[in-house]
Design a protein around this motif. Sequence first.
Motif, mmCIF file in Angstrom:
data_model
loop_
_atom_site.group_PDB
_atom_site.id
_atom_site.type_symbol
_atom_site.label_atom_id
_atom_site.label_comp_id
_atom_site.label_asym_id
_atom_site.label_seq_id
_atom_site.Cartn_x
_atom_site.Cartn_y
_atom_site.Cartn_z
ATOM 1 N N SER A 218 7.281 -44.660 5.349
ATOM 2 C CA SER A 218 7.983 -43.372 5.413
ATOM 3 C C SER A 218 9.137 -43.448 6.409
ATOM 4 N N ALA A 219 8.975 -44.222 7.474
ATOM 5 C CA ALA A 219 10.043 -44.395 8.458
ATOM 6 C C ALA A 219 11.239 -45.107 7.848
ATOM 7 N N SER A 220 10.978 -46.111 7.022
ATOM 8 C CA SER A 220 12.064 -46.819 6.353
ATOM 9 C C SER A 220 12.828 -45.895 5.409
ATOM 10 N N ASP A 221 12.107 -45.029 4.705
ATOM 11 C CA ASP A 221 12.719 -44.045 3.828
ATOM 12 C C ASP A 221 13.637 -43.127 4.627
ATOM 13 N N GLY A 222 13.136 -42.620 5.747
ATOM 14 C CA GLY A 222 13.945 -41.745 6.587
ATOM 15 C C GLY A 222 15.156 -42.441 7.166
ATOM 16 N N ALA A 223 15.017 -43.716 7.517
ATOM 17 C CA ALA A 223 16.138 -44.473 8.080
ATOM 18 C C ALA A 223 17.253 -44.627 7.052
ATOM 19 N N TYR A 224 16.889 -44.965 5.827
ATOM 20 C CA TYR A 224 17.899 -45.080 4.767
ATOM 21 C C TYR A 224 18.644 -43.760 4.580
ATOM 22 N N LEU A 225 17.898 -42.659 4.518
ATOM 23 C CA LEU A 225 18.516 -41.355 4.290
ATOM 24 C C LEU A 225 19.451 -40.989 5.440
ATOM 25 N N ASN A 226 19.062 -41.319 6.661
ATOM 26 C CA ASN A 226 19.869 -40.993 7.823
ATOM 27 C C ASN A 226 21.150 -41.809 7.879
ATOM 28 N N ALA A 227 21.053 -43.088 7.598
ATOM 29 C CA ALA A 227 22.232 -43.954 7.661
ATOM 30 C C ALA A 227 23.194 -43.695 6.506
ATOM 31 N N HIS A 228 22.663 -43.194 5.418
ATOM 32 C CA HIS A 228 23.440 -42.997 4.189
ATOM 33 C C HIS A 228 24.352 -41.780 4.245
ATOM 34 N N ALA A 229 23.927 -40.707 4.950
ATOM 35 C CA ALA A 229 24.657 -39.444 4.805
ATOM 36 C C ALA A 229 24.478 -38.545 6.020
ATOM 37 N N CYS A 230 25.332 -37.519 6.089
ATOM 38 C CA CYS A 230 25.282 -36.551 7.182
ATOM 39 C C CYS A 230 25.584 -35.161 6.642
ATOM 40 N N ASN A 234 28.230 -27.049 5.005
ATOM 41 C CA ASN A 234 27.516 -26.972 3.720
ATOM 42 C C ASN A 234 27.895 -28.136 2.808
ATOM 43 N N HIS A 235 28.396 -29.225 3.400
ATOM 44 C CA HIS A 235 28.782 -30.421 2.637
ATOM 45 C C HIS A 235 28.028 -31.628 3.172
ATOM 46 N N ILE A 236 27.576 -32.485 2.274
ATOM 47 C CA ILE A 236 26.929 -33.740 2.654
ATOM 48 C C ILE A 236 27.960 -34.852 2.554
ATOM 49 N N GLY A 237 28.285 -35.446 3.691
ATOM 50 C CA GLY A 237 29.252 -36.538 3.729
ATOM 51 C C GLY A 237 28.560 -37.883 3.793
ATOM 52 N N HIS A 238 29.344 -38.932 3.602
ATOM 53 C CA HIS A 238 28.805 -40.289 3.585
ATOM 54 C C HIS A 238 29.619 -41.205 4.497
ATOM 55 N N PHE A 239 28.916 -42.135 5.107
ATOM 56 C CA PHE A 239 29.508 -43.246 5.841
ATOM 57 C C PHE A 239 30.536 -42.782 6.872
ATOM 58 N N THR A 240 31.833 -43.024 6.671
ATOM 59 C CA THR A 240 32.823 -42.727 7.705
ATOM 60 C C THR A 240 33.007 -41.244 7.959
ATOM 61 N N ASP A 241 32.428 -40.391 7.149
ATOM 62 C CA ASP A 241 32.413 -38.956 7.458
ATOM 63 C C ASP A 241 31.478 -38.652 8.620
ATOM 64 N N CYS A 242 30.583 -39.590 8.916
ATOM 65 C CA CYS A 242 29.433 -39.317 9.779
ATOM 66 C C CYS A 242 29.592 -39.954 11.159
ATOM 67 N N PRO A 243 28.860 -39.473 12.147
ATOM 68 C CA PRO A 243 28.900 -40.084 13.475
ATOM 69 C C PRO A 243 28.526 -41.549 13.478
ATOM 70 N N TYR A 244 27.531 -41.892 12.684
ATOM 71 C CA TYR A 244 27.143 -43.300 12.531
ATOM 72 C C TYR A 244 27.456 -43.756 11.119
ATOM 73 N N SER A 245 28.095 -44.909 11.015
ATOM 74 C CA SER A 245 28.405 -45.470 9.705
ATOM 75 C C SER A 245 27.976 -46.930 9.691
ATOM 76 N N PRO A 246 27.043 -47.308 8.812
ATOM 77 C CA PRO A 246 26.569 -48.697 8.790
ATOM 78 C C PRO A 246 27.661 -49.662 8.365
ATOM 79 N N ASN A 247 27.486 -50.892 8.711
ATOM 80 C CA ASN A 247 28.480 -51.922 8.414
ATOM 81 C C ASN A 247 28.306 -52.406 6.966
ATOM 82 N N VAL A 248 28.760 -51.550 6.052
ATOM 83 C CA VAL A 248 28.752 -51.890 4.630
ATOM 84 C C VAL A 248 30.112 -51.509 4.049
ATOM 85 N N ARG A 249 30.449 -52.071 2.896
ATOM 86 C CA ARG A 249 31.724 -51.735 2.256
ATOM 87 C C ARG A 249 31.706 -50.282 1.823
ATOM 88 N N PHE A 250 32.800 -49.538 2.115
ATOM 89 C CA PHE A 250 32.850 -48.135 1.746
ATOM 90 C C PHE A 250 33.614 -47.930 0.456
#
Length: 250
Positions: A218-230, A234-250
């Motif tokens: 369940s922790a791994s599930d939550g980690a993916y969801l947290n790193a994926h979006a913010c 009332n909008h869900i942003g992804h990656f560079t929209d967010c305070p933390y953005s994982p090192n993956v191609r955007f």
Amino acid sequence: MRSNCQQHHNCKVHTHGQDCYRPVPEVMAEHPGMDGYCYFNQTGFWVTPLPDKGQDFIEYAKKGILGLRTMGDYGGKDQGPLITFNFEGQVITSYMDLPHYSYDDLYGYSLGFLQGQGLDTELMKNASGWIAISRQKCLEIQTKYNIQNEELVLADWLDDNMVLLAKVMCSANLTAVHMRPDIKEKAKWRSLTDCEPITARDFAKHHYIKCLLGYPNSASDGAYLNAHACLLGNHIGHFTDCPYSPNVRF
């Protein structure tokens, strides 16, 4: 009671296939200390044991993001359609850059795992600490929803993954007409104007089975969801929209 819906999982041929049809709490109580994702390995494509439970969860999150991209045609950040969810009285928007974003964005929002919902992504670097956070989330789910054992059967959980997607599509006013008839029947999806939207309890029950199969899962599930979006208003942003953005191609 099992539904008449067709089954779309590997329980029939699995070593522990008979246990797929019993409540997960009862099965896991008979195997104390066992990783449920190991016990039920590959009953569904996402049921795969974590390779190293001591690794920080940011790395798991990155692997999850990149792995799911192999299942679709990713054109880049904000290149998908802008969709609008009507969920539990809230209106939320998100870019559906891959088909699974419609499910995962709303799922993460519902559980409170998105950045901007109170969790510090830096905590994922402490594996035991992040697992403790997941344990607390799981306890809160059960306290709030009082999910009964008969609702926690693994085979139903596996079958219902696509059923939940059909309900998400209802919430986003997206057509599910292409989905299998048995899935639409179970999801009560008949048309864009006659369908059953997803609920917070639906998402909570789905996640809670992951809790029962082991808090690292369940922790791994939550980690993916947290790193994926913010959550941004009332909008869900992804990656560079967010305070933390994982090192993956955007």
